[in-house]
Scaffold this motif. Structure first.
Motif, mmCIF file in Angstrom:
data_model
loop_
_atom_site.group_PDB
_atom_site.id
_atom_site.type_symbol
_atom_site.label_atom_id
_atom_site.label_comp_id
_atom_site.label_asym_id
_atom_site.label_seq_id
_atom_site.Cartn_x
_atom_site.Cartn_y
_atom_site.Cartn_z
ATOM 1 N N THR A 1 0.829 -1.212 0.000
ATOM 2 C CA THR A 1 0.000 0.000 0.000
ATOM 3 C C THR A 1 0.857 1.253 0.000
ATOM 4 O O THR A 1 0.573 2.231 -0.710
ATOM 5 C CB THR A 1 -0.907 0.003 1.229
ATOM 6 O OG1 THR A 1 -1.718 -1.178 1.223
ATOM 7 C CG2 THR A 1 -1.822 1.215 1.234
ATOM 8 N N ALA A 2 1.969 1.246 0.774
ATOM 9 C CA ALA A 2 2.848 2.411 0.823
ATOM 10 C C ALA A 2 3.502 2.664 -0.516
ATOM 11 O O ALA A 2 3.631 3.810 -0.969
ATOM 12 C CB ALA A 2 3.900 2.212 1.915
ATOM 13 N N VAL A 3 3.970 1.587 -1.179
ATOM 14 C CA VAL A 3 4.612 1.735 -2.495
ATOM 15 C C VAL A 3 3.617 2.292 -3.505
ATOM 16 O O VAL A 3 3.928 3.178 -4.311
ATOM 17 C CB VAL A 3 5.182 0.378 -2.970
ATOM 18 C CG1 VAL A 3 5.672 0.479 -4.406
ATOM 19 C CG2 VAL A 3 6.327 -0.063 -2.057
ATOM 20 N N LEU B 1 3.954 5.890 -5.608
ATOM 21 C CA LEU B 1 3.899 5.971 -7.079
ATOM 22 C C LEU B 1 2.754 6.902 -7.521
ATOM 23 O O LEU B 1 2.896 7.650 -8.489
ATOM 24 C CB LEU B 1 3.691 4.574 -7.666
ATOM 25 C CG LEU B 1 4.879 3.594 -7.511
ATOM 26 C CD1 LEU B 1 4.492 2.208 -8.010
ATOM 27 C CD2 LEU B 1 6.102 4.113 -8.279
ATOM 28 N N TRP B 2 1.647 6.861 -6.814
ATOM 29 C CA TRP B 2 0.513 7.723 -7.196
ATOM 30 C C TRP B 2 0.847 9.193 -6.991
ATOM 31 O O TRP B 2 0.537 10.035 -7.816
ATOM 32 C CB TRP B 2 -0.699 7.342 -6.331
ATOM 33 C CG TRP B 2 -1.930 8.183 -6.629
ATOM 34 C CD1 TRP B 2 -2.794 8.059 -7.647
ATOM 35 C CD2 TRP B 2 -2.354 9.313 -5.862
ATOM 36 N NE1 TRP B 2 -3.748 9.025 -7.596
ATOM 37 C CE2 TRP B 2 -3.514 9.830 -6.491
ATOM 38 C CE3 TRP B 2 -1.866 9.943 -4.689
ATOM 39 C CZ2 TRP B 2 -4.205 10.910 -6.009
ATOM 40 C CZ3 TRP B 2 -2.559 11.022 -4.218
ATOM 41 C CH2 TRP B 2 -3.723 11.510 -4.869
ATOM 42 N N LEU B 3 1.567 9.531 -5.892
ATOM 43 C CA LEU B 3 1.959 10.911 -5.634
ATOM 44 C C LEU B 3 2.956 11.404 -6.666
ATOM 45 O O LEU B 3 2.886 12.554 -7.134
ATOM 46 C CB LEU B 3 2.549 11.040 -4.232
ATOM 47 C CG LEU B 3 1.546 10.911 -3.062
ATOM 48 C CD1 LEU B 3 2.291 10.888 -1.738
ATOM 49 C CD2 LEU B 3 0.556 12.070 -3.100
ATOM 50 N N MET B 4 3.878 10.541 -7.086
ATOM 51 C CA MET B 4 4.859 10.935 -8.114
ATOM 52 C C MET B 4 4.157 11.191 -9.448
ATOM 53 O O MET B 4 4.503 12.143 -10.169
ATOM 54 C CB MET B 4 5.920 9.834 -8.266
ATOM 55 C CG MET B 4 6.810 9.658 -7.022
ATOM 56 S SD MET B 4 7.930 8.261 -7.157
ATOM 57 C CE MET B 4 8.936 8.788 -8.536
ATOM 58 N N SER B 5 3.189 10.370 -9.769
ATOM 59 C CA SER B 5 2.455 10.589 -11.024
ATOM 60 C C SER B 5 1.676 11.894 -10.985
ATOM 61 O O SER B 5 1.616 12.635 -11.969
ATOM 62 C CB SER B 5 1.481 9.426 -11.262
ATOM 63 O OG SER B 5 2.171 8.200 -11.339
#
Length: 555
Positions: free
Chosen positions: A413-415, A419-423
């Motif tokens: 879940t953390a990973v 990734l969602w925040l970077m996108s």
């Protein structure tokens, strides 16, 4: 073929049984040595003729004429055939004209009373060739009660350029009753042609009223002696003028015990009709027809019927229809109200009892005309029913996981979140300028959604039915209750002008006044305000929303 024969024969028998045959007299005040007319009518074509041999002795058949009339209104054909029988009352007495056979049909019996010859003529009158008499049916009446004035003109000679004045009375409404009646009589050995005319007088204030003398003027031929001279060839005439005696009538004020509309009548009837044309369904209108008929009242004297509030029903009255008929001696007014009845809930609902209080001028007492309460069964509207869930609600299963599985789930879940925040950061950098415009557009109350587009288009077409349907669909899209009625949603609006306008829009759909609602342009401007009142509050606000990761730098 045989299976169709029985229904066809039953239909023909039913039509024959329902054929209306009527027999009426042209007047009720008949004296010996006077003629009168018997009118017989059947509402279908027949080769048969009435059997007049059943006419009792003492009434002599002088002549018979027949008529035939056919009409076609809105594709419905009506046929009337009838006979006019001229009768002479030879002597006074009570008579009954029995049922007169016409083929397989018969008329209803008619009772009549023939009075003795009028003794109201003086010896001088009996020698005159022209007589004018007037009489009233009451010497004392109430304000706005019908008073019948009867005028009889006796003509014992030929006339030319004849003229009869009409009654003129202050503070009274005067109406002619039906057409003139013509008949003949023998008075003191002289033959008279009689013209009878009736007026209904409605006094508008109490006190004595005077019916003035009426005047008949004409030219009559002058008897000529000998056979020479131009007078006989040219027809010498001389003018004559005769008048009636004035009549005084006492008019009493409206009784102090009267409540509501003042309705002095000989008879008042109230009837109601709700056609049984299939099931009554929530939201769909049915027409309830209420008919108020008053004998001795004009159609303009009949009051508007009061409809009480009934839970589960809405009323939408149409423009009342007023009409007038005539009996032999009365004006008969009629008021017909057609009301669209719209149920708002299913189940057993009662149409209320409707009452009208009136004053019987024959018995000098108050009576009540009433339509009894009527229960109706209202069925649910399938289009407004909630769609049942295809699956019954089941409790969510509880999933038991081990310690290693829980640790692995947290790491995954953390990973995924990282990734969602970077996108999101990457997309934000690519579209910095368009984000603010997108944010503003998202707050507009109406996008290019299909219901909103159709509603705006309907408003511009000014078609009330299309506006109503599009408005109802759009309103249901703006709130959680997808099956609410327009009336229920209108009650939630804070602006009374908008609420009243929507109620009038709904009412106009059940009325003949299609131009009664003209707020289509206003409605288009009200849409944002309506949505603000009806749309559920957004659980997220500016204070709890996620702030921008990289706010734009000020220049």
């Amino acid at each position: 073929m045989k299976r169709y024969l029985v229904p066809i024969m039953l239909l023909l028998v039913t039509q024959l049984a329902q054929a209306a045959v009527t027999a009426t007299l042209d007047r009720s005040d008949i004296r010996e040595k006077e003629t009168f007319s018997l009118r017989i009518q059947v509402d279908e074509y027949t080769d048969e003729s009435p059997d007049l041999t059943v006419i009792p002795e003492g009434l002599v058949v002088l002549s018979t004429s027949n008529f035939h009339r056919s009409t076609n209104i809105n594709g419905v054909s009506n046929i009337n055939k009838g006979w006019k029988v001229q009768l002479l009352a030879q002597r006074s007495g009570d008579y009954t004209i029995p049922p007169i056979p016409i083929g397989s049909h018969k008329t209803q019996p008619i009772s009549l009373s023939v009075k003795k010859a009028s003794n109201s003529f003086s010896e001088d009158d009996k020698q005159k060739s022209l007589l004018l008499k007037t009489e009233v049916d009451h010497q004392s009446i109430y304000v706005q009660q019908q008073l019948i004035l009867t005028i009889k003109l006796y003509l014992g000679t030929q006339t030319q350029y004849a003229k009869l004045t009409e009654p003129d009375i202050d503070d009274a409404i005067i109406e002619k009753v039906g057409d003139d009646i013509k008949y003949s009589s023998i008075l003191n050995g002289r033959n008279y042609d009689i013209l009878e005319r009736k007026y209904a007088i409605f006094p508008q204030k109490s006190g004595d009223i005077v019916i003035p003398e009426l005047v008949f003027s004409a030219d009559i031929p002058v008897a000529s002696r000998g056979f020479s001279g131009y007078g006989r060839v040219l027809g010498r005439l001389r003018p004559v003028r005769i008048s009636s005696e004035p009549i005084t009538v006492n008019v009493k004020p409206i009784p102090t015990t009267n409540q509501g509309a003042w309705l002095p009548a000989k008879e008042l009837k109230l009837s109601g009709h709700l056609p049984a044309m299939g099931p009554i369904v929530v939201g769909e209108p049915s027409t309830w027809t209420l008919t108020l008929t008053g004998t001795g009242l004009s159609e303009n004297q009949l009051p508007e019927l009061e409809l009480p509030d009934v839970e589960g029903l809405k009323w939408y009255p149409d423009i009342p229809q007023k009409q007038r008929q005539y009996s032999t001696e009365n004006i008969v007014g009629q008021r017909v109200e057609k009301i669209a009845v719209v149920p708002t809930k299913a189940g057993e609902i009662s149409l209320p009892s409707i009452k009208v209080r009136w004053f019987n001028t024959e018995t000098q007492s108050y009576e009540m005309a009433e339509v009894q309460a009527q229960k109706i069964h209202v069925e649910p509207n399938p289009e407004q029913q909630l769609t049942p869930s295809t699956q019954s609600a089941q409790p969510s299963p509880v999933i038991q996981v081990s310690g290693e599985q829980a640790l692995w789930w947290k790491i995954s879940t953390a990973v995924f979140a990282l990734l969602w925040l970077m996108s999101l950061v990457y997309i934000r950098r690519l579209l910095p300028a368009s984000s603010e415009a997108t944010k503003k557009d998202s707050k507009k109350p109406f996008t290019g959604s299909s219901p909103a587009f159709r509603l705006r288009k309907a408003c511009r077409s000014k078609d009330q039915k299309n506006i109503y349907n599009a408005l109802l669909q759009w309103l249901r899209e703006t709130q959680s209750d997808k099956h609410a009625s327009l009336a229920a949603m209108a009650q939630k609006l804070s602006n009374t002008e908008i609420r009243d306008s929507l109620e009038r829009l709904e009412k106009s759909l059940y009325s003949n006044q299609q131009d009664s609602w003209q707020d289509s342009a206003k409605l288009e401007k009200w849409l944002a305000e309506i949505e603000a009142d009806l749309r559920p509050d957004d659980p997220t606000t500016d204070e709890t929303s996620l702030p921008e990761l990289y706010p734009a730098k000020s220049t």
